[in-house]
Motif scaffolding. Structure first.
Motif, PDB file in Angstrom:
ATOM      1  N   UNK A  80       0.831  -1.204   0.000  1.00 47.55           N
ATOM      2  CA  UNK A  80       0.000   0.000   0.000  1.00 47.55           C
ATOM      3  C   UNK A  80       0.867   1.257   0.000  1.00 47.55           C
ATOM      4  N   UNK A  81       1.895   1.272   0.843  1.00 50.52           N
ATOM      5  CA  UNK A  81       2.768   2.442   0.920  1.00 50.52           C
ATOM      6  C   UNK A  81       3.609   2.598  -0.342  1.00 50.52           C
ATOM      7  N   UNK A  82       4.077   1.477  -0.888  1.00 56.08           N
ATOM      8  CA  UNK A  82       4.940   1.534  -2.076  1.00 56.08           C
ATOM      9  C   UNK A  82       4.176   2.096  -3.276  1.00 56.08           C
ATOM     10  N   UNK A  83       2.938   1.677  -3.477  1.00 59.50           N
ATOM     11  CA  UNK A  83       2.163   2.159  -4.617  1.00 59.50           C
ATOM     12  C   UNK A  83       1.721   3.605  -4.405  1.00 59.50           C
ATOM     13  N   UNK A  84       1.555   4.007  -3.142  1.00 60.26           N
ATOM     14  CA  UNK A  84       1.098   5.372  -2.861  1.00 60.26           C
ATOM     15  C   UNK A  84       2.213   6.402  -3.013  1.00 60.26           C
ATOM     16  N   UNK A  85       3.466   5.983  -2.861  1.00 59.16           N
ATOM     17  CA  UNK A  85       4.590   6.926  -2.910  1.00 59.16           C
ATOM     18  C   UNK A  85       4.654   7.704  -4.221  1.00 59.16           C
ATOM     19  N   UNK A  86       4.560   7.061  -5.398  1.00 58.23           N
ATOM     20  CA  UNK A  86       4.603   7.869  -6.630  1.00 58.23           C
ATOM     21  C   UNK A  86       3.383   8.772  -6.798  1.00 58.23           C
ATOM     22  N   UNK A  87       2.251   8.409  -6.201  1.00 56.22           N
ATOM     23  CA  UNK A  87       1.074   9.284  -6.258  1.00 56.22           C
ATOM     24  C   UNK A  87       1.354  10.577  -5.502  1.00 56.22           C
ATOM     25  N   UNK A  88       1.941  10.465  -4.315  1.00 53.24           N
ATOM     26  CA  UNK A  88       2.278  11.648  -3.531  1.00 53.24           C
ATOM     27  C   UNK A  88       3.315  12.496  -4.267  1.00 53.24           C
ATOM     28  N   UNK A  89       4.280  11.822  -4.886  1.00 51.77           N
ATOM     29  CA  UNK A  89       5.289  12.571  -5.648  1.00 51.77           C
ATOM     30  C   UNK A  89       4.648  13.355  -6.781  1.00 51.77           C
ATOM     31  N   UNK A  90       3.636  12.786  -7.422  1.00 51.57           N
ATOM     32  CA  UNK A  90       2.935  13.496  -8.495  1.00 51.57           C
ATOM     33  C   UNK A  90       2.192  14.712  -7.950  1.00 51.57           C
ATOM     34  N   UNK A  91       1.539  14.578  -6.805  1.00 54.36           N
ATOM     35  CA  UNK A  91       0.837  15.707  -6.197  1.00 54.36           C
ATOM     36  C   UNK A  91       1.824  16.805  -5.818  1.00 54.36           C
ATOM     37  N   UNK A  92       3.000  16.406  -5.305  1.00 53.94           N
ATOM     38  CA  UNK A  92       3.999  17.396  -4.878  1.00 53.94           C
ATOM     39  C   UNK A  92       4.529  18.222  -6.045  1.00 53.94           C
ATOM     40  N   UNK A  93       4.464  17.682  -7.262  1.00 53.71           N
ATOM     41  CA  UNK A  93       4.911  18.456  -8.416  1.00 53.71           C
ATOM     42  C   UNK A  93       4.014  19.659  -8.678  1.00 53.71           C
ATOM     43  N   UNK A  94       2.757  19.601  -8.250  1.00 52.33           N
ATOM     44  CA  UNK A  94       1.807  20.679  -8.511  1.00 52.33           C
ATOM     45  C   UNK A  94       1.391  21.425  -7.245  1.00 52.33           C
ATOM     46  N   UNK A  95       1.543  20.782  -6.077  1.00 51.86           N
ATOM     47  CA  UNK A  95       1.172  21.421  -4.806  1.00 51.86           C
ATOM     48  C   UNK A  95       2.100  20.881  -3.730  1.00 51.86           C
ATOM     49  N   UNK A  96       3.233  21.513  -3.497  1.00 48.28           N
ATOM     50  CA  UNK A  96       4.202  20.966  -2.527  1.00 48.28           C
ATOM     51  C   UNK A  96       3.694  21.051  -1.098  1.00 48.28           C
ATOM     52  N   UNK A  97       4.377  20.308  -0.228  1.00 53.62           N
ATOM     53  CA  UNK A  97       4.036  20.327   1.186  1.00 53.62           C
ATOM     54  C   UNK A  97       2.982  19.304   1.546  1.00 53.62           C
ATOM     55  N   UNK A  98       3.143  18.060   1.092  1.00 60.65           N
ATOM     56  CA  UNK A  98       2.140  17.017   1.305  1.00 60.65           C
ATOM     57  C   UNK A  98       2.486  16.221   2.559  1.00 60.65           C
ATOM     58  N   UNK A  99       1.474  15.935   3.354  1.00 59.20           N
ATOM     59  CA  UNK A  99       1.615  15.043   4.505  1.00 59.20           C
ATOM     60  C   UNK A  99       0.872  13.746   4.197  1.00 59.20           C
ATOM     61  N   UNK A 100       1.553  12.625   4.354  1.00 59.54           N
ATOM     62  CA  UNK A 100       0.904  11.321   4.180  1.00 59.54           C
ATOM     63  C   UNK A 100       0.269  10.942   5.507  1.00 59.54           C
ATOM     64  N   UNK A 101      -1.046  11.004   5.570  1.00 54.55           N
ATOM     65  CA  UNK A 101      -1.749  10.590   6.787  1.00 54.55           C
ATOM     66  C   UNK A 101      -1.679   9.076   6.923  1.00 54.55           C
ATOM     67  N   UNK A 102      -1.943   8.388   5.853  1.00 57.01           N
ATOM     68  CA  UNK A 102      -1.781   6.933   5.730  1.00 57.01           C
ATOM     69  C   UNK A 102      -1.895   6.628   4.243  1.00 57.01           C
TER      70      UNK A 102
END
Length: 514
Positions: A80-102
């Motif tokens: 779950x965490x491994x597949x979510x990591x590139x999703x967060x990286x994609x969001x950070x490209x357009x809106x930095x400062x992301x917190x992974x709640x889970x």
């Protein structure tokens, strides 16, 4: 308490199901009912499974009774965490400062994106469109005072209207009708229900001093959440350095030597990048894929740390072991990334070298590199009922994962001390009574006569002491693989101790106590 800040939350419903579908090589059909189980309990399920009545928290047998065609998947938090990591990286490209709640839920401060994209709702809809373009069809977004309110605002959205904005100061009114179970505290929710308090609004109306007296600071914190006062700001993560290396082959390659040669530069860059960060790789993930969608993925372990040569060797071994018969059209690409890293200082050589152990490791690794991954193995004790199957050979450099197997209940297994000599193939022997008739064991574990004579090859000796029988029963439900046998321990007149097994009237020696 500080005033809550405006938070933007992105929620991916049924993320464990989605993560499995995105990572598995051949995922089930989109309309196939699927559920992820943890400890035989439904942790997440697809919309098709819910249509059959499957719900979170159900026992596995109840879920399968409601939906016999249910696809069962084991929970995997790492996946779950491994597949979510590139999703967060994609969001950070357009809106930095992301917190992974889970995994499946992330938050960021709404102020920056709202200013850049022209408003809170516009920023949320932009991120939804961005992720939809990457194949995430069902994603919900919300903006509210605090992460807690924003998360639950996202949960009440619909697929046709996936964005919800709770205006500033309206968090208490939004949260008031929600049940107290929303706080995710079973003991508190149970007690409040017995007191007649069923909603967050009713809980928020209670005096905070009384709540603190009864539930201490945790109760006061939950009371603040129910009141819409989420004082914990978004805590952006520090994006990890990009350590993954990928090599694409055009046209696809079929020879292992060509693939290994093509990976050498990438492996050296991979190790150099780790070294620049004062890190070493102790577990390596290697992914091979073909042009027709074939995929081979494996995590390799190392007793010390990987160097460039060891990385290339793992690629070659994986192609030889896992890729045989998978890649009909050649290998189109390879990626390598660290699964686990360690501080380089923990692996530095001593002032006078690492001694004989290091020389042994280099010698065995060199033999392994020349002859193959399984050419050098070490024995460990695994789980099982039969002595031969408990002898597990682990390739040199791999970490033996047998503790879990040994800790499982194995009814009929032999307790310690174990025989010093175990025959890979049990040896045929004859056991007779004092009259020379073969000794047999009946259906109710009753012996035809006490064992008196043991014949092993050309050796015939009297049995001085014996103990047993101890029954072994395996796979009674399978007519082809079921086994039923009885063990005996015997001591012959010469002082030799034997472990004997009688199965279907035939005696064999499983081992000796030397």
């Amino acid at each position: 308490m500080r005033e809550p800040t405006r938070s933007l939350v992105l929620w991916f419903p049924d993320w464990p199901v989605l993560a499995y579908r995105r990572e598995v090589v051949r995922p089930p059909r989109a309309d196939a009912p699927l559920a992820v189980f943890e400890n035989n309990t439904v942790a997440a399920c697809s919309a098709a499974a819910r249509a059959h009545g499957v719900r979170r928290g159900q026992r596995r047998r109840d879920a399968q009774a409601l939906c016999p065609s249910l696809v069962v998947v084991a929970a995997d938090s790492v996946r779950d965490a491994r597949v979510f990591a590139p999703v967060v990286a994609l969001v950070e490209e357009h809106a930095p400062g992301v917190q992974i709640v889970r995994p499946g839920l992330c938050a960021l401060r709404a102020r920056g994106p709202a200013r850049y994209y022209g408003g809170e709702e516009e920023a949320a809809r932009m991120l939804v469109r961005l992720l939809a373009a990457e194949g995430f069809d069902d994603i919900r977004a919300s903006v509210a005072d605090g992460v807690f309110t924003a998360e639950h605002a996202a949960r009440v959205t619909r697929p046709d209207d996936p964005v919800r904005v709770v205006a500033g100061g309206q968090a208490p009114a939004f949260l008031a009708p929600l049940p107290v179970t929303t706080l995710d505290d079973v003991d508190l929710a149970s007690l409040l229900a017995r007191l007649g308090v069923h909603t967050l609004g009713e809980f928020a109306a209670m005096p905070v001093e009384r709540v603190r007296e009864r539930f201490a600071e945790r109760g006061a914190r939950l009371h603040a959440l129910a009141s819409g006062r989420d004082s914990q700001p978004v805590q952006p993560r520090t994006p990890p350095p990009e350590l993954r290396r990928e090599v694409a082959f055009e046209p696809p390659l079929e020879l292992a030597d060509q693939i290994a040669f093509g990976m050498r530069v990438a492996a050296e860059e991979f190790i150099a990048r780790l070294g620049a960060l004062n890190l070493v790789c102790t577990e390596l993930r290697v992914v091979l894929w073909g042009e027709r969608g074939e995929r081979s993925e494996r995590v390799w372990l190392h007793p010390g740390s990987f160097d460039a040569g060891a990385v290339v060797d793992r690629v070659r071994w994986q192609l030889a072991e896992d890729g045989r018969g998978i890649f009909g059209s050649g290998v189109a690409g390879v990626s390598i990334e660290p699964e686990a890293v360690d501080d380089a200082a923990h692996h530095a050589k001593g002032l006078f070298g690492a001694g004989s152990d290091e020389r042994v490791h280099h010698a065995l690794s060199r033999v392994q590199a020349m002859l193959g991954h399984r050419a050098v193995v070490t024995p460990v004790i695994g789980g099982g009922r039969w002595l031969a199957e408990r002898q597990v050979l682990v390739p040199w450099g791999d970490r033996a994962v047998t503790a879990k197997e040994r800790s499982r209940p194995w009814p009929g297994s032999l307790p310690d001390p174990l025989p010093a000599t175990v025959y890979p193939e049990p040896r045929r022997v004859e056991v007779t009574d004092i009259a020379g008739a073969p000794v047999t064991v009946g259906e109710r574990d009753a012996m035809s006569a006490p064992p008196a004579i043991l014949e092993a090859g050309d050796r015939r000796v009297r049995i001085r002491e014996w103990a047993g029988p101890w029954p072994i029963s395996e796979r009674g439900w399978d007519p082809l693989r079921r086994r039923r046998a009885h063990r005996f321990q015997v001591v012959d007149a010469d002082g030799g101790a034997w472990l004997l097994v009688v199965e279907e009237g035939e005696w064999r020696a499983e081992g000796r106590y030397d």
